[in-house]
Write a protein that holds these residues in place. Structure first.
Motif, PDB file in Angstrom:
ATOM      1  N   ALA A 184       0.830  -1.201   0.000  1.00 34.53           N
ATOM      2  CA  ALA A 184       0.000   0.000   0.000  1.00 34.53           C
ATOM      3  C   ALA A 184       0.863   1.249   0.000  1.00 34.53           C
ATOM      4  N   ALA A 185       0.302   2.350  -0.475  1.00 34.75           N
ATOM      5  CA  ALA A 185       1.016   3.622  -0.432  1.00 34.75           C
ATOM      6  C   ALA A 185       1.054   4.111   1.001  1.00 34.75           C
ATOM      7  N   GLY A 186       2.231   4.361   1.499  1.00 33.99           N
ATOM      8  CA  GLY A 186       2.365   4.800   2.882  1.00 33.99           C
ATOM      9  C   GLY A 186       3.558   4.151   3.536  1.00 33.99           C
ATOM     10  N   ALA A 187       3.615   4.275   4.842  1.00 32.56           N
ATOM     11  CA  ALA A 187       4.748   3.765   5.598  1.00 32.56           C
ATOM     12  C   ALA A 187       4.267   2.692   6.557  1.00 32.56           C
ATOM     13  N   GLU A 188       4.560   1.431   6.243  1.00 33.52           N
ATOM     14  CA  GLU A 188       4.158   0.326   7.100  1.00 33.52           C
ATOM     15  C   GLU A 188       5.299   0.001   8.067  1.00 33.52           C
ATOM     16  N   VAL A 201      -0.124  -7.936  11.710  1.00 28.26           N
ATOM     17  CA  VAL A 201      -0.589  -6.626  12.144  1.00 28.26           C
ATOM     18  C   VAL A 201       0.566  -5.642  11.979  1.00 28.26           C
ATOM     19  N   TYR A 202       0.262  -4.417  11.579  1.00 29.97           N
ATOM     20  CA  TYR A 202       1.289  -3.392  11.410  1.00 29.97           C
ATOM     21  C   TYR A 202       0.634  -2.022  11.500  1.00 29.97           C
ATOM     22  N   TYR A 236       0.321   2.832  16.243  1.00 31.96           N
ATOM     23  CA  TYR A 236       1.405   2.498  15.319  1.00 31.96           C
ATOM     24  C   TYR A 236       2.008   1.116  15.561  1.00 31.96           C
ATOM     25  N   ARG A 237       2.058   0.642  16.810  1.00 32.68           N
ATOM     26  CA  ARG A 237       2.670  -0.665  17.052  1.00 32.68           C
ATOM     27  C   ARG A 237       1.840  -1.460  18.054  1.00 32.68           C
ATOM     28  N   SER A 432      10.280  -4.125   8.640  1.00 25.28           N
ATOM     29  CA  SER A 432       9.890  -2.989   7.812  1.00 25.28           C
ATOM     30  C   SER A 432      11.094  -2.550   6.999  1.00 25.28           C
ATOM     31  N   ASN A 433      10.939  -2.519   5.699  1.00 26.60           N
ATOM     32  CA  ASN A 433      12.026  -2.090   4.812  1.00 26.60           C
ATOM     33  C   ASN A 433      12.072  -0.569   4.783  1.00 26.60           C
ATOM     34  N   TYR A 434      13.178  -0.018   5.238  1.00 22.07           N
ATOM     35  CA  TYR A 434      13.290   1.440   5.384  1.00 22.07           C
ATOM     36  C   TYR A 434      14.670   1.853   4.885  1.00 22.07           C
TER      37      TYR A 434
END
Length: 714
Positions: A184-188, A201-202, A236-237, A432-434
């Motif tokens: 999805a577009a955004g920051a998971e 869950v994220y 968020y978590r 999470s790939n960052y």
């Protein structure tokens, strides 16, 4: 086949490379840096150069070089390889008249661009590979015939032994597999898989600017994830209850944080108590009896780890972290699968963080790491003997695994890994790939034709935190070009670059003295348990450390006459002196960043209060607000000039560079940028010579959740 001896002497152009005495001989070179010099370099540098020469013209992968030169020690070899390539280029580039002698092939490896010339005496015949294999087959055939004579028991033992080693080899040589779970577009961020392995869950930011928890069915990967929490709150978590029937998480609404449990069957959310923030660390014990989470109960102590008994409805949270005179601050934690240990990420200063494990029954702690920079997530391996973690070193995030007994650290070589979480009852994990690169950009002010930002340097490395000296006419900044964050400087156009430090550890936040002769910056102390203010003399390259009793210091800035350096400590705004006197606290204000605008006036931002503030050094109790909080909510991305203040305004959909003018007290937008373009920890500098700004920009890649299968996780 022809093989070249490892110790073979060879030539690159007119220069001789001798592995026997680790030297580069430029005596016959017409274009070298010294026409009569014989340079001795580190043995590993020569070993690396010799290996590249023997593989010429092949592109050699980084992993192969680390395996051959550093015996597979990726934790040491990753940075050492980058450092070795940099030094070899420094000596060899003149042979190609300024071009790179060793080419970086992105995402592949390195290739030597100068054809090596070896002596024929160093070339030896090697038996044909087929003949070698054929000989092995014949030997094994004879060996198997002889085995017929041994007992049946010995034969069975041999078979079991062979099967075991075959299994070990299948693990050792298994490839790293990555599976993208979200798109999805955004920051998971902060992914966690349910105990039964079915649900993910994220946290992710939704379209209404808030973050929410999402649930994805891993058995139905094409289905759209379900939002679990309200658009009026921010989460968020989360962590799973061991029976997979509930989620525990911190939830924020209108500035108030509540520790919450969500029953997934009834979709009923129940508040358990107060919490710190929606991103605060949280974990649940394997038996589901207690929660551990980061909280600040507001009694004057800093935030720390608290434990809440879930079996007792009237239980109060119990603090596990040190409360007073600690010298450190706990930021993250996670329970081991057997419930015996709590792994803790503990920060000693703003550039120093390490991992400890705590025996839950006895409270005894053991330190696992020394000298990490910024830990981004902890998790236990299912064997209860290793801790998986992510850390950012010199601007690059990667994953590692450390044993609790031998304390050996091994790199997973997964760039961009953040917030890893083991999948229950599995040797796999999710993360999470960052990936974020930094660059310094210039922006011209008050132009008749609007302009955008322009990168100062067109390179593949990260550059950040610029500061400009009108006296030196140079920009100082932090770069990871050598594999470590070091202090560099350049001219206004990015030319004439110079490396000023070679500390091979993280340095940060350089600040020019007003006369342009010195640079103050932060670097870890000798124990890697905090940081000290270092002062670099630009002319002599000498580095001194200012006297201090404090463990942690915030960003340094200079007094008006360069007689002292200002920085925030645990006691407040503090002056540090160049003559080795003990520092002096001038105010208890919790300052973020301060800048002197004349001999007596300090302009600064605060941790606890929005707005831009000013005090007089001669009367530090006289504090005034320059820009109101409704206009100014920035910590580090601002700079004061003669006419006003340039600063960043950050929103969810865009960022602005604004200008607040002293005489009119009005705010004028100057430049609009995409969200997250300017990082929160960046810096801003003003260049009066050409009326322009320098800022730190970041390339913020989309963050997705990845499932990882890796040989080191078996």
């Amino acid at each position: 086949m022809i093989e070249i001896k490892k110790e073979a002497v060879f030539r690159l152009g007119e220069c001789e490379v001798n592995p026997n005495d680790n030297s580069l001989n430029f005596s016959a070179c017409g274009d070298g840096e010294d026409n009569s010099s014989k340079i001795s370099v580190q043995p590993k540098f020569i070993e690396l150069l010799s290996y590249l020469a023997r593989q010429y013209p092949r592109v050699v992968p980084r992993e192969e070089l680390i395996d051959k030169i550093w015996e597979g020690n990726a934790y040491v070899g990753t940075k050492a390889l980058t450092n070795a390539i940099w030094h070899l280029r420094k000596h060899l580039n003149p042979l190609l008249e300024g071009e790179q002698a060793i080419e970086t092939v992105r995402k592949m490896g390195y290739r030597l661009l100068i054809e090596p010339v070896f002596d024929e005496a160093d070339l030896v015949d090697e038996p044909d590979l087929y003949q070698q294999e054929q000989a092995k087959v014949e030997y094994l055939t004879l060996f198997n015939r002889r085995l017929v004579t041994v007992s049946l028991i010995t034969f069975i033992v041999f078979c079991l032994f062979s099967v075991f080693h075959f299994y070990q080899d299948s693990i050792r040589y298994s490839p790293t597999e990555r599976q993208q779970l979200t798109s999805a577009a955004g920051a998971e961020l902060y992914p966690a898989v349910s105990p039964d392995g079915r649900w993910l869950v994220y946290g992710s930011r939704s379209k209404n600017k808030r973050t929410s928890l999402y649930l994805k069915d891993l058995l139905k990967p094409t289905e759209t994830p379900k939002r679990l929490t309200s658009t009026k709150t921010s989460e968020y978590r989360a962590v799973w209850h061991p029976d997979a029937g509930a989620l525990y998480y911190p939830s924020e609404q209108k500035g108030k944080c509540s520790l919450t449990v969500l029953n997934l069957d009834s979709n009923e959310a129940t508040k358990l108590g107060a919490c710190y923030s929606d991103t605060a660390a949280i974990d649940i014990s394997p038996d589901g009896s207690s929660l551990a989470y980061i909280w600040n109960e507001g009694n004057g102590h800093h935030s720390g780890i608290y434990q809440l008994n879930l079996k007792d409805k009237d239980a109060e949270p119990v603090r596990l972290s040190c409360a007073e005179n600690c010298g450190s601050r706990d930021r993250d934690m996670t329970f081991s699968p057997d419930g015996r240990w709590l792994a803790i990420a503990r920060r000693f200063g703003n550039i120093s963080e390490d991992i400890f494990i705590r025996d839950i029954e006895t409270g005894k702690e053991t330190r696992l790491t020394f000298g990490l920079e910024d830990i981004r997530g902890l998790s236990w391996h299912q064997d209860n003997e290793r801790v998986i973690f992510s850390t950012e070193n010199s601007g690059v995030r990667n994953g590692y695994i450390v044993g609790i007994d031998d304390k050996e650290i091994h790199s997973l070589e997964v760039e961009g890994m953040s917030y890893p979480r083991s999948i229950p009852n599995s040797n796999e994990l999710v993360y999470s790939n960052y990936m974020r690169d930094y660059q310094i950009a210039s922006f011209a002010l008050e132009q008749s034709i609007p302009t955008a930002t322009f990168p100062l340097l067109q390179v593949e490395y990260s550059y950040r935190n610029p500061d400009y000296s009108a006296a030196a006419k140079r920009i100082v900044y932090v770069s990871n070009e050598t594999g470590f964050n070091e202090i560099w400087s350049s001219e206004l156009d990015g030319g004439a670059r110079r490396q000023h430090t070679d500390l091979k550890r993280r340095v940060a936040y350089p600040s020019w003295s007003h006369d342009g002769t010195k640079v103050a910056f932060l670097a870890p102390d000798d124990k890697n348990e905090g940081n000290k203010i270092h002062v670099l003399d630009i002319n002599t390259s000498n580095i001194s450390i200012l006297a201090t009793p404090y463990l942690d210091h915030n960003r340094p800035s200079w007094g008006w006459k360069d007689e002292m350096v200002l920085a925030k400590t645990d006691d407040g705004i503090t002056e540090f002196y160049l003559d080795n006197r003990l520092p002096k606290v001038i105010s208890s204000i919790n300052m973020r960043l301060g800048k002197m605008i004349d001999a007596d006036k300090l302009v600064f931002t605060q941790y606890s209060r929005k707005g831009l503030w000013m005090l007089s050094l001669s009367e530090p109790e006289a504090v005034s607000q320059i820009i109101e909080s409704k206009y100014f909510d920035e910590g580090y991305n601002w700079v004061a000039t003669d006419k006003g203040v340039y600063f960043r305004e950050s929103g969810s959909r865009y960022q602005l560079i604004n200008f607040w003018r002293f005489n009119t007290e009005l705010v004028t937008p100057i430049l609009k940028l995409p969200p997250s373009s300017i990082p929160r920890s960046g810096a801003m500098a003003y260049i009066p010579n050409n009326n322009s700004l320098l800022i730190t920009l970041s390339e913020n890649y989309k963050r997705d959740v990845i499932k990882l299968k890796h040989k080191l996780l078996h």
